[in-house]
Design an enzyme around this catalytic site. Structure first.
Site, PDB file in Angstrom:
ATOM      1  N   HIS A  50       0.806  -1.225   0.000  1.00 49.83           N
ATOM      2  CA  HIS A  50       0.000   0.000   0.000  1.00 49.83           C
ATOM      3  C   HIS A  50       0.838   1.274   0.000  1.00 49.83           C
ATOM      4  CE1 HIS A  50      -3.995  -1.700   0.194  1.00 49.83           C
ATOM      5  NE2 HIS A  50      -3.620  -2.523   1.152  1.00 49.83           N
ATOM      6  N   GLN A 151      -0.563 -13.349   5.665  1.00 52.06           N
ATOM      7  CA  GLN A 151      -1.599 -12.411   6.094  1.00 52.06           C
ATOM      8  C   GLN A 151      -2.985 -12.952   5.750  1.00 52.06           C
ATOM      9  OE1 GLN A 151      -0.498  -8.385   5.447  1.00 52.06           O
ATOM     10  NE2 GLN A 151      -2.584  -7.594   5.553  1.00 52.06           N
ATOM     11  N   GLU A 153      -6.849 -12.106   5.503  1.00 48.02           N
ATOM     12  CA  GLU A 153      -7.686 -10.906   5.386  1.00 48.02           C
ATOM     13  C   GLU A 153      -8.930 -11.140   4.539  1.00 48.02           C
ATOM     14  OE1 GLU A 153      -5.178  -7.848   3.755  1.00 48.02           O
ATOM     15  OE2 GLU A 153      -3.962  -9.298   2.674  1.00 48.02           O
ATOM     16  N   SER A 178      -8.292  -4.406   8.525  1.00 44.45           N
ATOM     17  CA  SER A 178      -9.142  -3.558   7.680  1.00 44.45           C
ATOM     18  C   SER A 178      -9.741  -4.343   6.524  1.00 44.45           C
ATOM     19  CB  SER A 178      -8.344  -2.360   7.162  1.00 44.45           C
ATOM     20  OG  SER A 178      -7.946  -1.525   8.229  1.00 44.45           O
TER      21      SER A 178
END
Length: 256
Positions: A50, A151, A153, A178
């Site tokens: 990001h 990760q 998510e 998030s």
């Protein structure tokens, strides 16, 4: 000159389930990264997913951290062998791989960091990662000194977390709160009870398979709660967040 870069102390600390407090490097700047490196965090994430980072911006940041005790973790933009290979060659030994949903994807990430026959990493005899060929026994030591953090998510990742955590070569399971919240239908609300239950499930599943769990938690109360729930490696803020908050506080103090 001491050219020893192994053993990987961060990998060893995770294996021993020693709490590791970290911070995110999102500004993509060697000076801000150097400042974070002086703060005493156990680990720092240099974000290439990001944040506006690539190998050309990451190398100066690695140089800026040369004297720091903080372990350098790169979050790669995607789980692609050629991207991981380039990050290895510039000097990263700790990887955070986003959006892992299956054990097969976790195994691919591991294989990308290992030389044959354990993996598929391409061989360059002289690169920044082995100090341009001057590290003793680099090829013999490399495979067992790379750490892979996967990760979780998405709902699929949550559903498969036990198989992911059990994958050989995975050193830890990290929650992306998030994106996980968005995937569960609660965009912008990681505090929703359903998201919090999913986080607890991920932590418990990692623990069941002897793997440490981690998360990004820039709110102190959240970070402390996750540590109480058993998280081992927690990023408690970011350079961007700290800078934004501090500058706003300073401006407000004089403009009110």
């Amino acid at each position: 000159m001491d050219n020893a870069i192994f053993p990987n102390k961060f990998k060893a600390a995770l294996a021993a389930h020693q709490v590791q407090i970290g911070c995110w490097c999102a500004l993509a700047n060697p000076i801000s990264t150097e400042v974070l490196g002086l703060a005493g965090f156990d680990w720092l994430v240099l974000d290439a997913e990001h944040a506006p980072n690539d190998v050309t911006t990451l190398i100066p940041q690695l140089m800026a951290l040369k004297g720091s005790s903080s372990a350098q973790v790169v979050r790669v933009p995607t789980n692609e062998p050629i991207i991981i290979k380039r990050m290895l060659d510039i000097g990263f030994y700790n990887f955070l791989v986003p959006f892992v949903e299956t054990a097969e994807q976790a195994a691919q990430a591991v294989a990308s960091t290992r030389y044959p026959p354990e993996g598929i990493r391409g061989v360059s005899v002289s690169h920044r990662g082995n100090m341009f060929g001057t590290v003793p026994d680099y090829f013999a030591q490399s495979n067992k000194n790379i750490s892979i953090l996967v990760q979780i998510e998405s709902q699929t990742g949550v559903d498969n977390v036990e198989a992911i955590a059990a994958t050989e070569g995975v050193d830890g399971v990290f929650v992306g709160p998030s994106d996980l919240a968005a995937a569960l239908g609660h965009l912008g609300n990681a505090s929703h009870p359903e998201v919090q239950r999913a986080i607890q499930h991920i932590f418990a599943s990692a623990k069941k398979h002897g793997k440490p769990s981690g998360i990004l938690a820039p709110v102190e109360a959240d970070a402390r709660r996750y540590l109480e729930w058993g998280a081992t490696f927690v990023a408690v803020g970011s350079d961007l967040g700290v800078f934004r908050s501090a500058t706003q506080k300073l401006a407000d103090a004089f403009k009110k």
